[in-house]
Design a protein around this motif. Structure first.
Motif, PDB file in Angstrom:
ATOM      1  N   GLY A 298      27.409 -21.448  79.748  1.00  0.00           N
ATOM      2  CA  GLY A 298      26.499 -22.044  80.735  1.00  0.00           C
ATOM      3  C   GLY A 298      27.131 -23.187  81.458  1.00  0.00           C
ATOM      4  N   GLN A 299      26.594 -24.398  81.218  1.00  0.00           N
ATOM      5  CA  GLN A 299      26.961 -25.492  82.097  1.00  0.00           C
ATOM      6  C   GLN A 299      28.201 -26.257  81.645  1.00  0.00           C
ATOM      7  OE1 GLN A 299      23.455 -27.860  82.955  1.00  0.00           O
ATOM      8  NE2 GLN A 299      22.201 -26.064  83.159  1.00  0.00           N
ATOM      9  N   GLY A 300      29.077 -25.562  80.918  1.00  0.00           N
ATOM     10  CA  GLY A 300      30.422 -26.072  80.717  1.00  0.00           C
ATOM     11  C   GLY A 300      30.593 -27.263  79.823  1.00  0.00           C
ATOM     12  N   GLY A 301      29.640 -27.514  78.908  1.00  0.00           N
ATOM     13  CA  GLY A 301      29.841 -28.561  77.906  1.00  0.00           C
ATOM     14  C   GLY A 301      29.787 -29.976  78.445  1.00  0.00           C
ATOM     15  N   THR A 302      29.142 -30.188  79.601  1.00  0.00           N
ATOM     16  CA  THR A 302      29.022 -31.554  80.095  1.00  0.00           C
ATOM     17  C   THR A 302      27.865 -32.256  79.436  1.00  0.00           C
ATOM     18  OG1 THR A 302      27.907 -30.512  81.957  1.00  0.00           O
ATOM     19  CG2 THR A 302      30.081 -31.410  82.388  1.00  0.00           C
ATOM     20  N   ASP A 303      28.002 -33.562  79.287  1.00  0.00           N
ATOM     21  CA  ASP A 303      26.911 -34.350  78.709  1.00  0.00           C
ATOM     22  C   ASP A 303      25.933 -34.742  79.807  1.00  0.00           C
ATOM     23  OD1 ASP A 303      27.798 -34.276  76.186  1.00  0.00           O
ATOM     24  OD2 ASP A 303      28.904 -36.145  76.269  1.00  0.00           O
ATOM     25  N   HIS A 304      24.668 -34.728  79.460  1.00  0.00           N
ATOM     26  CA  HIS A 304      23.630 -35.167  80.397  1.00  0.00           C
ATOM     27  C   HIS A 304      22.908 -36.341  79.754  1.00  0.00           C
ATOM     28  CE1 HIS A 304      23.515 -31.541  83.167  1.00  0.00           C
ATOM     29  NE2 HIS A 304      24.423 -31.248  82.256  1.00  0.00           N
ATOM     30  N   GLY A 305      22.744 -37.415  80.485  1.00  0.00           N
ATOM     31  CA  GLY A 305      22.052 -38.549  79.894  1.00  0.00           C
ATOM     32  C   GLY A 305      20.738 -38.774  80.541  1.00  0.00           C
TER      33      GLY A 305
ATOM     34  N   VAL B 193      17.057 -18.330  62.197  1.00  0.00           N
ATOM     35  CA  VAL B 193      18.229 -19.105  62.628  1.00  0.00           C
ATOM     36  C   VAL B 193      18.999 -18.417  63.760  1.00  0.00           C
ATOM     37  CG1 VAL B 193      18.547 -20.279  60.421  1.00  0.00           C
ATOM     38  CG2 VAL B 193      19.613 -18.058  60.770  1.00  0.00           C
ATOM     39  N   LEU B 194      18.337 -17.523  64.507  1.00  0.00           N
ATOM     40  CA  LEU B 194      19.033 -16.758  65.542  1.00  0.00           C
ATOM     41  C   LEU B 194      18.705 -17.249  66.950  1.00  0.00           C
ATOM     42  CD1 LEU B 194      18.574 -13.097  64.216  1.00  0.00           C
ATOM     43  CD2 LEU B 194      20.375 -14.734  63.655  1.00  0.00           C
ATOM     44  N   THR B 195      19.637 -17.037  67.875  1.00  0.00           N
ATOM     45  CA  THR B 195      19.374 -17.301  69.304  1.00  0.00           C
ATOM     46  C   THR B 195      18.484 -16.169  69.834  1.00  0.00           C
ATOM     47  OG1 THR B 195      21.214 -15.979  70.116  1.00  0.00           O
ATOM     48  CG2 THR B 195      21.701 -18.273  69.573  1.00  0.00           C
ATOM     49  N   PRO B 196      17.865 -16.354  71.007  1.00  0.00           N
ATOM     50  CA  PRO B 196      17.039 -15.277  71.572  1.00  0.00           C
ATOM     51  C   PRO B 196      17.816 -13.964  71.741  1.00  0.00           C
ATOM     52  CG  PRO B 196      16.660 -17.308  72.772  1.00  0.00           C
ATOM     53  CD  PRO B 196      17.791 -17.577  71.829  1.00  0.00           C
ATOM     54  N   GLN B 197      19.094 -14.058  72.168  1.00  0.00           N
ATOM     55  CA  GLN B 197      19.895 -12.835  72.329  1.00  0.00           C
ATOM     56  C   GLN B 197      20.128 -12.153  70.986  1.00  0.00           C
ATOM     57  OE1 GLN B 197      20.435 -15.581  74.026  1.00  0.00           O
ATOM     58  NE2 GLN B 197      20.693 -15.009  76.171  1.00  0.00           N
TER      59      GLN B 197
ATOM     60  N   ASP C  99      14.559 -27.449  83.035  1.00  0.00           N
ATOM     61  CA  ASP C  99      13.138 -27.738  83.209  1.00  0.00           C
ATOM     62  C   ASP C  99      12.339 -26.640  82.509  1.00  0.00           C
ATOM     63  OD1 ASP C  99      10.532 -27.964  84.096  1.00  0.00           O
ATOM     64  OD2 ASP C  99      11.064 -28.340  86.191  1.00  0.00           O
ATOM     65  N   PRO C 100      11.449 -27.017  81.560  1.00  0.00           N
ATOM     66  CA  PRO C 100      10.689 -25.984  80.828  1.00  0.00           C
ATOM     67  C   PRO C 100       9.842 -25.100  81.745  1.00  0.00           C
ATOM     68  CG  PRO C 100       9.905 -28.208  80.271  1.00  0.00           C
ATOM     69  CD  PRO C 100      11.145 -28.371  81.085  1.00  0.00           C
ATOM     70  N   GLU C 101       9.460 -25.632  82.916  1.00  0.00           N
ATOM     71  CA  GLU C 101       8.627 -24.857  83.846  1.00  0.00           C
ATOM     72  C   GLU C 101       9.410 -23.706  84.474  1.00  0.00           C
ATOM     73  OE1 GLU C 101       5.323 -25.465  84.637  1.00  0.00           O
ATOM     74  OE2 GLU C 101       5.311 -26.999  83.071  1.00  0.00           O
ATOM     75  N   THR C 102      10.720 -23.904  84.672  1.00  0.00           N
ATOM     76  CA  THR C 102      11.490 -22.925  85.436  1.00  0.00           C
ATOM     77  C   THR C 102      12.505 -22.144  84.602  1.00  0.00           C
ATOM     78  OG1 THR C 102      13.073 -24.665  86.020  1.00  0.00           O
ATOM     79  CG2 THR C 102      11.277 -24.256  87.577  1.00  0.00           C
ATOM     80  N   THR C 103      12.796 -22.599  83.396  1.00  0.00           N
ATOM     81  CA  THR C 103      13.807 -21.896  82.582  1.00  0.00           C
ATOM     82  C   THR C 103      13.201 -20.655  81.935  1.00  0.00           C
ATOM     83  OG1 THR C 103      15.545 -22.189  80.928  1.00  0.00           O
ATOM     84  CG2 THR C 103      13.395 -23.117  80.390  1.00  0.00           C
ATOM     85  N   ASN C 104      14.057 -19.830  81.345  1.00  0.00           N
ATOM     86  CA  ASN C 104      13.585 -18.667  80.593  1.00  0.00           C
ATOM     87  C   ASN C 104      14.409 -18.533  79.314  1.00  0.00           C
ATOM     88  OD1 ASN C 104      16.060 -17.361  81.258  1.00  0.00           O
ATOM     89  ND2 ASN C 104      15.173 -16.695  83.200  1.00  0.00           N
ATOM     90  N   GLU C 105      14.000 -17.608  78.463  1.00  0.00           N
ATOM     91  CA  GLU C 105      14.675 -17.465  77.163  1.00  0.00           C
ATOM     92  C   GLU C 105      16.143 -17.091  77.324  1.00  0.00           C
ATOM     93  OE1 GLU C 105      13.107 -15.280  73.981  1.00  0.00           O
ATOM     94  OE2 GLU C 105      11.338 -16.544  73.758  1.00  0.00           O
ATOM     95  N   GLU C 106      16.444 -16.304  78.353  1.00  0.00           N
ATOM     96  CA  GLU C 106      17.828 -15.862  78.535  1.00  0.00           C
ATOM     97  C   GLU C 106      18.732 -17.047  78.870  1.00  0.00           C
ATOM     98  OE1 GLU C 106      20.488 -12.547  80.929  1.00  0.00           O
ATOM     99  OE2 GLU C 106      18.416 -12.878  81.520  1.00  0.00           O
ATOM    100  N   GLU C 107      18.275 -17.897  79.810  1.00  0.00           N
ATOM    101  CA  GLU C 107      19.083 -19.065  80.184  1.00  0.00           C
ATOM    102  C   GLU C 107      19.274 -19.993  78.984  1.00  0.00           C
ATOM    103  OE1 GLU C 107      19.236 -22.575  83.589  1.00  0.00           O
ATOM    104  OE2 GLU C 107      17.266 -21.951  82.849  1.00  0.00           O
ATOM    105  N   LEU C 108      18.188 -20.250  78.259  1.00  0.00           N
ATOM    106  CA  LEU C 108      18.269 -21.123  77.083  1.00  0.00           C
ATOM    107  C   LEU C 108      19.187 -20.511  76.018  1.00  0.00           C
ATOM    108  CD1 LEU C 108      14.631 -22.430  76.563  1.00  0.00           C
ATOM    109  CD2 LEU C 108      16.663 -23.834  76.886  1.00  0.00           C
ATOM    110  N   GLY C 109      19.049 -19.211  75.812  1.00  0.00           N
ATOM    111  CA  GLY C 109      19.857 -18.532  74.795  1.00  0.00           C
ATOM    112  C   GLY C 109      21.343 -18.600  75.113  1.00  0.00           C
ATOM    113  N   LEU C 110      21.705 -18.440  76.381  1.00  0.00           N
ATOM    114  CA  LEU C 110      23.115 -18.536  76.779  1.00  0.00           C
ATOM    115  C   LEU C 110      23.651 -19.938  76.536  1.00  0.00           C
ATOM    116  CD1 LEU C 110      23.053 -16.407  80.048  1.00  0.00           C
ATOM    117  CD2 LEU C 110      24.352 -15.892  77.977  1.00  0.00           C
TER     118      LEU C 110
END
Length: 511
Positions: free
Chosen positions: A504-511, A173-177, A487-498
Motif C-alpha cells: 500500500g502506502q509504502g511504509g511511511t509514518d503518518h502523525g 488472527v487473519l487479514t481479510p484476504q 477514512d473509515p467512511e471511504t475505505t473498504n476491507e480490501e484496502e485495509l487488508g492490503l
C-alpha cells in the motif's frame, strides 16, 4: 441406526467442572460434506464440546457415534485414528522446523533407519495442491505468515487422513484476504467430501460459508437451523437471548488539540528484536483513532510502551505537554491515561480478588481509600457498588471473586474502573475480544460516550468491522510502523487488508 452420510453424532453430552455445567445434554449431528457452525457467546461451552470430540476431555454423560459406530474417544490419538482432526485457535507448530517436518512429526515415514524426507515432501505437496493450500513444504515456519501457518495445521490433519475437521475460531488472527482464502479452502474441503465443524461467534462468516448452525447458550442447545433459512439478526437473538442492534450510532467527531503524540518510537520485543521501528502517531481530543493490523505487528509492545510497562529505546511519548517516555505505570495513570488491556485476565483483573478490591486496583493508595496505611473498606465498597450499578455489571455481590463473572461482565467492570478515572486518553486494546454481540454493543457505546466527552480514544483491535464502525480515523500498523491512514467512511476491507499485509502506502509514518 445412523444414516450412511452421518459422520458424527453427539447424543446427550454433559460435561461438568467444579461449580459449572459446561455442556448440558448437548446433541449434534454432522453429515458428510457439511460445514456445520457452532455458534455461542464467550463461555457458552463450544470449545469444551469440541475438546470432548477430539479426546482432550471425557464426557460425564452421553455418547459419541462416529461413522455409524459408537466410539470411546479417550485421547487425541484415538480421535486421529477415527479420522478426526482439530485446527486449534493457537497453532501447535515448531518454529525452526520446516513445513514438512511439522506435518510428519510423530508419524515420520522411514527409509531404513532414516526419515524419508523426499517422499514426505512429495506427499505434502500433493495434498497441498489437491486442496488449493499452496504451501511450500521446505519453508520454515518462522519465515511464513500466520495465514500460511494455519494452512500447515490444516495439512497436518489431512496428512493423517482426517475426514472430519474441527476449526476453533480460525479467523481470529487473519487479514481479510486470508479469511477469504480460508473460506475458499473450507468450501473445497467440503466439496471433496470432508465434514467440517466451525466454532465461531462471527455471524458474517457463518452466513457466508456454513450449511447448518447449532446455537449454544449457557451450555445448552437453543436451536439448530439451516443457514439458508435464517439471518444474522435471528442468529444473534438466539445466541444472547434478546434483540440486538448491529449499527453503531454516533455523530461526526469534532476533534480538538492533540492529546497523545508519539514521535519516532522504537521499542524491542521480549527476544530483543525490533518491535516498533520509529513509529509516529497522534490522537486528538474528541476522536477515536482505530489502529488496525494483524496480530504480532507491534501492537502489544506499543500498548506496553504507552502504559509504562515496557522500556522505550528511542523516540518520545507526550501526553498534552507532559513527557511520558519511560515513566512508571503509576505515573502514566496519574497523568491521565486509562487502559483497557488486551488480556483482561493477565493485566485487567486479579481474578482471586473480590470485585470490590478490583475496582480500586490502581487507586487504593489514594487518601480516600487509605487511612494511615490501612484500607478504608467502607469507602472502597461504596465506590464498587456505585460503579457496578452504573455499568450494569452482573455479579452476585461486590464481594464475589472476579473469576466467577462472565467475560462480558469482567470487561464491563474494567471499563467502569478505567472511565471513572476521567482520563485524558483511553487506550482500548481488543475491548470486545471474545464478547457476545450484547456486550459488544455496550462497550462500543461507552467508547463513543468517552469521545463525546472530549476524551482521546486509541482503539486497537483485530476486528475490522469494529475498527470501521467505531473509529473516526484509522491508522494501519505493519512490522512496527504506521503504513497508512484511511477514512473509515471511504475505505473498504480490501484496502485495509492490503495495508495490513504491508502493501500500500509504502511504509511511511503518518502523525
Amino acid at each position: 441406526m445412523s444414516s450412511p452420510d452421518m459422520m458424527v453424532e453427539l447424543r446427550g453430552i454433559t460435561k461438568r467442572f467444579p461449580g459449572i455445567t459446561a455442556n448440558d445434554s448437548i446433541s449434534l449431528k454432522l453429515r458428510k460434506g457439511e460445514i456445520h457452525a457452532l455458534l455461542g457467546e464467550n463461555g457458552a461451552g463450544k470449545s469444551t464440546l469440541m475438546n470432548i470430540l477430539f479426546g482432550l476431555y471425557q464426557p460425564d454423560e452421553g455418547e459419541i457415534w462416529v461413522k455409524g459406530s459408537k466410539a470411546a474417544i479417550d485421547s487425541p490419538t484415538k480421535a486421529i485414528e477415527l479420522g478426526i482432526g482439530m485446527v486449534h485457535q493457537h497453532f501447535k507448530l515448531v518454529q525452526p522446523f520446516t513445513v514438512t517436518e511439522n506435518i510428519i512429526l510423530g508419524s515420520e515415514p522411514r527409509k531404513g533407519a532414516s526419515i524419508n524426507y523426499k517422499d514426505a515432501n512429495e506427499k505434502v505437496r500433493n495434498i497441498s495442491e489437491q486442496y488449493g493450500l499452496k504451501v511450500d513444504p521446505r519453508a520454515k515456519i518462522e519465515d511464513i505468515s500466520v495465514g500460511m501457518q494455519q494452512r500447515v495445521e490444516i495439512l497436518k490433519t489431512l496428512y493423517r487422513g482426517a475426514d472430519i475437521l474441527i476449526f476453533d475460531e480460525p479467523t481470529a488472527v487473519l487479514t481479510p484476504q486470508e479469511i477469504q482464502e480460508l473460506m475458499d479452502i473450507l468450501r473445497r474441503l467440503a466439496a471433496e467430501g470432508k465434514s467440517i465443524i466451525l466454532i465461531t461467534h462471527k455471524l458474517k462468516e457463518i452466513m457466508a460459508i456454513a450449511d447448518t448452525c447449532t446455537i449454544i447458550r449457557r451450555g445448552k442447545v437453543i436451536d439448530s437451523v439451516k443457514v439458508a433459512e435464517t439471518n444474522p439478526q435471528q442468529l444473534a437473538e438466539k445466541m444472547v437471548g434478546r434483540s440486538v442492534t448491529f449499527k453503531v450510532n454516533k455523530t461526526k467527531a469534532s476533534p480538538g488539540a492533540p492529546v497523545l503524540q508519539i514521535r519516532g518510537l522504537t521499542v524491542k520485543d521480549n527476544r530483543n528484536l525490533p518491535a516498533l521501528n520509529s513509529l509516529s502517531l497522534e490522537v486528538r481530543a474528541g476522536e477515536i483513532l482505530g489502529l488496525a493490523g494483524v496480530d504480532g505487528n507491534g501492537q502489544s509492545e506499543l500498548i506496553e510502551a504507552l502504559t509504562g510497562l515496557r522500556s522505550v529505546d528511542g523516540g518520545e511519548i507526550i501526553l498534552k505537554d507532559m513527557p511520558l517516555t519511560n515513566r512508571s505505570p503509576r505515573f502514566v495513570s496519574e497523568a491521565g491515561v486509562s487502559h483497557i488491556p488486551e488480556d483482561r485476565h493477565k493485566h485487567g483483573l486479579v481474578l482471586d480478588f473480590s470485585m470490590s478490591e478490583n475496582m480500586v486496583l490502581e487507586t487504593y493508595y489514594q487518601p480516600k481509600y487509605n487511612r494511615g496505611g490501612f484500607l478504608n473498606s467502607e469507602a472502597i465498597d461504596t465506590q464498587a457498588q456505585r460503579l457496578i450499578s452504573e455499568f450494569d455489571v452482573r455479579t452476585p455481590s461486590i464481594y464475589t471473586k472476579a473469576r466467577a463473572l462472565s467475560g462480558g461482565n469482567q470487561q464491563k467492570a474494567i471499563i467502569a474502573r478505567e472511565l471513572d478515572k476521567d482520563p485524558e486518553l483511553l487506550i482500548a486494546a481488543q475491548p470486545t475480544r471474545g464478547l457476545d454481540v450484547g456486550a459488544i454493543e455496550f462497550v462500543h457505546r461507552k467508547l463513543i460516550e468517552a469521545r463525546d466527552h472530549g476524551k482521546a480514544v486509541l482503539l486497537i483491535s483485530f476486528e475490522l468491522d469494529e475498527i470501521r464502525n467505531v473509529s473516526d480515523r484509522i491508522a494501519v500498523i505493519h512490522s512496527g510502523q504506521i503504513v497508512g491512514e484511511v477514512d473509515p467512511e471511504t475505505t473498504n476491507e480490501e484496502e485495509l487488508g492490503l495495508l495490513m499485509a504491508g502493501h500500500g502506502q509504502g511504509g511511511t509514518d503518518h502523525g
